[in-house]
Enzyme design. Structure first.
Site, PDB file in Angstrom:
ATOM      1  CG  HIS A  43      -1.971   1.033   1.209  1.00  0.00           C
ATOM      2  ND1 HIS A  43      -3.220   0.824   1.734  1.00  0.00           N
ATOM      3  CD2 HIS A  43      -1.978   2.305   0.737  1.00  0.00           C
ATOM      4  CE1 HIS A  43      -3.952   1.914   1.589  1.00  0.00           C
ATOM      5  NE2 HIS A  43      -3.213   2.832   0.986  1.00  0.00           N
ATOM      6  CD  GLU A  70      -4.409  -3.060   0.615  1.00  0.00           C
ATOM      7  OE1 GLU A  70      -4.982  -4.120   0.924  1.00  0.00           O
ATOM      8  OE2 GLU A  70      -3.960  -2.247   1.463  1.00  0.00           O
ATOM      9  CG  HIS A 190      -7.928  -2.228   8.939  1.00  0.00           C
ATOM     10  ND1 HIS A 190      -7.035  -1.404   8.284  1.00  0.00           N
ATOM     11  CD2 HIS A 190      -8.042  -1.733  10.182  1.00  0.00           C
ATOM     12  CE1 HIS A 190      -6.644  -0.437   9.090  1.00  0.00           C
ATOM     13  NE2 HIS A 190      -7.226  -0.619  10.262  1.00  0.00           N
TER      14      HIS A 190
END
Length: 237
Positions: A43, A70, A190
């Site tokens: 990410h 991401e 997450h």
């Protein structure tokens, strides 16, 4: 079996904290795959405080499983993804200074924008996923963008589970059921951990992939990276 994609942002954070190339991000990614990891996730953020854009380019050359990138689809990010051509791009509505992801997309308000971005990526044969809260309306909105998958934002589930509140899984079950009915693939991520991953996986129908980074790296400090990856794989069977 639900696939395990390992987010290596924290490896980059550790490397960057001291300068140099220790730990070696590329070697860690290769080791994760050799230990059984079924994907690598990164990410990159605009300030490159952990994963650098060049890291993403370098990882593309060595990742042999699935490569998932991401990020918030600002132009710089889109250019990177189109250059690299990863297996999957996951769209996350991060503010520029966000410490970590803290919300899913409002797929209704951002439907046109997301549709345009997703169309661009799909024209380049890149699988798309949208980060969403466990909200049926947001899942329905995601389906209208043309995305291939959604990624359920699981922080609320993790908090409920830690308190022993098992009903915290209910919105995720409902969201996943709707996603399946609409033909969307289901990912999740997450705050998933060794403690809460099995209950989540066993509860969510058609869960294709989980992306785990922070907890997995922290757990590896105690048990070792290879052991932890195999512990996750066992729980995801």
């Amino acid at each position: 079996m639900t696939k395990l994609s390992v987010n290596v942002n924290k490896i980059a954070t550790l490397r960057n904290s001291r300068g140099g190339n220790v730990p070696d991000l590329l070697k860690v990614a290769m080791d994760i795959e050799s230990f059984g990891g079924q994907g690598i996730t990164v990410h990159p953020r605009p300030d490159e405080r952990h994963i650098r854009y060049q890291d993403a380019r370098d990882l593309k050359k060595i990742v042999r499983t699935e490569f998932n990138i991401e990020g918030n689809p600002i132009q710089k990010f889109m250019d990177l993804v189109l250059e690299i051509q990863p297996t999957q791009v996951t769209l996350v509505p991060d503010a520029v200074g966000a410490i970590t992801s803290n919300a899913g997309w409002d797929t209704i308000k951002n439907r046109s924008f997301l549709h345009e971005v997703i169309t661009t990526f799909k024209k380049n044969d890149i699988r798309t996923s949208i980060f969403v809260d466990a909200d049926i309306k947001m899942v329905e909105g995601a389906a209208e963008t043309g995305t291939d998958r959604i990624e359920l934002y699981t922080e609320n589930y993790a908090k409920s589970f830690a308190k022993g509140e098992m009903k915290g899984i209910d919105p995720f079950i409902k969201a996943a059921q709707v996603a399946s009915e609409l033909g969307l693939g289901i990912n999740a991520g997450h705050d998933l951990s060794l403690d809460n991953i099995k209950f989540f996986k066993d509860s969510i129908p058609n869960l294709l992939e989980v992306s785990i980074g922070h907890a997995l790296i922290c757990e590896s400090l105690y048990f070792g990276l290879e052991n932890v990856i195999n512990m996750y794989l066992n729980k995801l069977k």
